[in-house]
Write a protein that holds these residues in place. Structure first.
Motif, PDB file in Angstrom:
ATOM      1  N   ARG A 158       9.278  -0.907   5.637  1.00 17.16           N
ATOM      2  CA  ARG A 158       7.712  -1.055   6.095  1.00 17.16           C
ATOM      3  C   ARG A 158       7.291  -2.550   5.886  1.00 17.16           C
ATOM      4  NH1 ARG A 158       5.412   3.203   7.839  1.00 17.16           N
ATOM      5  NH2 ARG A 158       5.889   5.362   6.911  1.00 17.16           N
ATOM      6  N   SER A 159       8.278  -3.510   5.229  1.00 18.19           N
ATOM      7  CA  SER A 159       7.939  -4.695   5.079  1.00 18.19           C
ATOM      8  C   SER A 159       7.446  -5.517   6.606  1.00 18.19           C
ATOM      9  CB  SER A 159       9.003  -5.688   4.562  1.00 18.19           C
ATOM     10  OG  SER A 159       8.745  -6.982   4.604  1.00 18.19           O
ATOM     11  N   SER A 160       6.431  -6.347   6.703  1.00 20.21           N
ATOM     12  CA  SER A 160       6.244  -6.875   7.882  1.00 20.21           C
ATOM     13  C   SER A 160       6.464  -8.268   7.898  1.00 20.21           C
ATOM     14  CB  SER A 160       4.620  -6.864   8.089  1.00 20.21           C
ATOM     15  OG  SER A 160       4.065  -7.852   6.945  1.00 20.21           O
ATOM     16  N   GLY A 161       6.813  -8.996   6.761  1.00 23.37           N
ATOM     17  CA  GLY A 161       7.378 -10.584   6.493  1.00 23.37           C
ATOM     18  C   GLY A 161       5.904 -11.248   6.493  1.00 23.37           C
TER      19      GLY A 161
ATOM     20  N   GLY B  53      -0.847   0.930  -1.979  1.00 28.33           N
ATOM     21  CA  GLY B  53      -1.933   1.128  -0.972  1.00 28.33           C
ATOM     22  C   GLY B  53      -1.576   0.683   0.220  1.00 28.33           C
ATOM     23  N   ASP B  54      -2.253  -0.251   0.680  1.00 31.21           N
ATOM     24  CA  ASP B  54      -2.172  -0.797   2.193  1.00 31.21           C
ATOM     25  C   ASP B  54      -1.311  -1.980   2.032  1.00 31.21           C
ATOM     26  OD1 ASP B  54      -4.075  -2.200   1.186  1.00 31.21           O
ATOM     27  OD2 ASP B  54      -5.609  -1.711   2.641  1.00 31.21           O
ATOM     28  N   VAL B  55      -0.596  -2.567   1.272  1.00 29.96           N
ATOM     29  CA  VAL B  55      -0.365  -3.860   1.138  1.00 29.96           C
ATOM     30  C   VAL B  55       0.732  -4.084   2.210  1.00 29.96           C
ATOM     31  CG1 VAL B  55       1.311  -5.352  -0.301  1.00 29.96           C
ATOM     32  CG2 VAL B  55      -0.689  -4.555  -1.398  1.00 29.96           C
ATOM     33  N   MET B  56       1.899  -3.087   2.439  1.00 28.30           N
ATOM     34  CA  MET B  56       2.792  -3.556   3.279  1.00 28.30           C
ATOM     35  C   MET B  56       2.332  -3.300   4.824  1.00 28.30           C
ATOM     36  SD  MET B  56       6.343  -2.046   1.606  1.00 28.30           S
ATOM     37  CE  MET B  56       7.675  -3.061   1.695  1.00 28.30           C
ATOM     38  N   GLY B  57       2.329  -4.471   5.238  1.00 24.69           N
ATOM     39  CA  GLY B  57       1.668  -4.482   6.809  1.00 24.69           C
ATOM     40  C   GLY B  57       0.472  -4.758   6.671  1.00 24.69           C
ATOM     41  N   GLY B  58      -0.165  -4.825   5.683  1.00 25.85           N
ATOM     42  CA  GLY B  58      -1.780  -5.257   5.449  1.00 25.85           C
ATOM     43  C   GLY B  58      -1.987  -6.791   5.483  1.00 25.85           C
TER      44      GLY B  58
END
Ligand code: CTP
Ligand code: CA
Length: 221
Positions: free
Chosen positions: A35-38, A178-183
């Motif tokens: 799920r990493s957004s970069g 929590g909502d870190v990945m992609g947030g």
């Protein structure tokens, strides 16, 4: 084209950043991902460039624009990322933000077919090289090596153990429960030889600027 000489506290320094996920092919049409957004890694690359650094950003597959002043190298798999990191050396500092796939798949040459009443296939996983650990122990090790630790529980404890195991100088402990990945925001703890610093939840851009300034200060000494 002629470039104006870089200005800022990182002028003359080469900074290497990894960011994003990696994709590990299963067959020609399928892959394993995460799920990493970069976003956090791209923000760090941009913040280092804004301080005058020459920045090489090795990026997994993400949908993000290249930050101003950053040289970007796109890769897909962990092994490609490892090779790109090696090719980008020497560097004064490296910040390994990528969510590198821990395993790859023994890739099928052709698309795996459902077949007639065939059992569901199982994926045989093979461990990927650890890019951060390899770099930390390399004879061409950058002066400052910073890792990230994505954890969902006992964050500081796991991150500190990771820093020792991998041999990096600093580790940014990142609670991804929590909502870190992609947030858009991140709350991290910076673990250095001097101890643990809690950084309150802030936009990823602000976390990036704070880390870039810390890196500039560390390279000054
Ligand atoms: N990392 C790396 N190469 C890998 C795996 C991780 O360079 N093959 C780097 C990441 O970029 C990050 C740090 O190592 O800077 C920690 O990644 P993380 O996934 O949190 O740690 P792992 O050692 O893979 O442990 P686990 O996933 O089991 O928690
Ligand atoms: Ca991992």
């Amino acid at each position: 084209a002629a470039h104006a000489p870089a200005r800022g506290p990182l002028a003359g320094a080469h900074l290497l950043v990894t960011a994003g996920p990696t994709h590990e092919p299963i067959d020609p049409v399928r892959y394993l991902a995460n799920r990493s957004s970069g976003q956090q890694g791209f923000a760090i690359a941009g913040a280092l460039a804004a301080l005058g650094g020459r920045v090489t950003l090795v990026a997994g597959p993400v949908a993000l624009p290249t930050p101003a002043g950053v040289t970007r190298i796109d890769v897909e798999t962990a092994r490609e990322m490892a090779a790109a990191v090696d090719a980008a050396l020497p560097a004064d500092a490296a910040v390994m933000v990528a969510a590198v796939a821990d395993w790859r798949v023994e890739t099928a040459a052709q698309k795996i077919k459902k077949g007639d009443a065939a059992p569901a296939p199982t994926l045989a996983l093979v461990e990927n090289p650890d890019i951060l650990a390899t770099l930390s122990r390399s004879p061409r090790r950058p002066r400052l090596v910073v890792g990230f630790a994505a954890e969902t529980e006992r964050v500081i404890e796991h991150a500190t153990a990771k820093q020792r195991r991998k041999g990096c100088d600093w580790i940014v402990a990142n609670d991804v429960s929590g909502d870190v990945m992609g947030g858009d925001a991140n709350a991290v703890d910076l673990v250095t030889a001097d101890g643990v610093e809690h950084w309150p939840r802030a936009p990823k851009g602000a976390v990036a600027e704070r880390l870039a300034h810390r890196i500039a200060d560390a390279l000054k000494d």
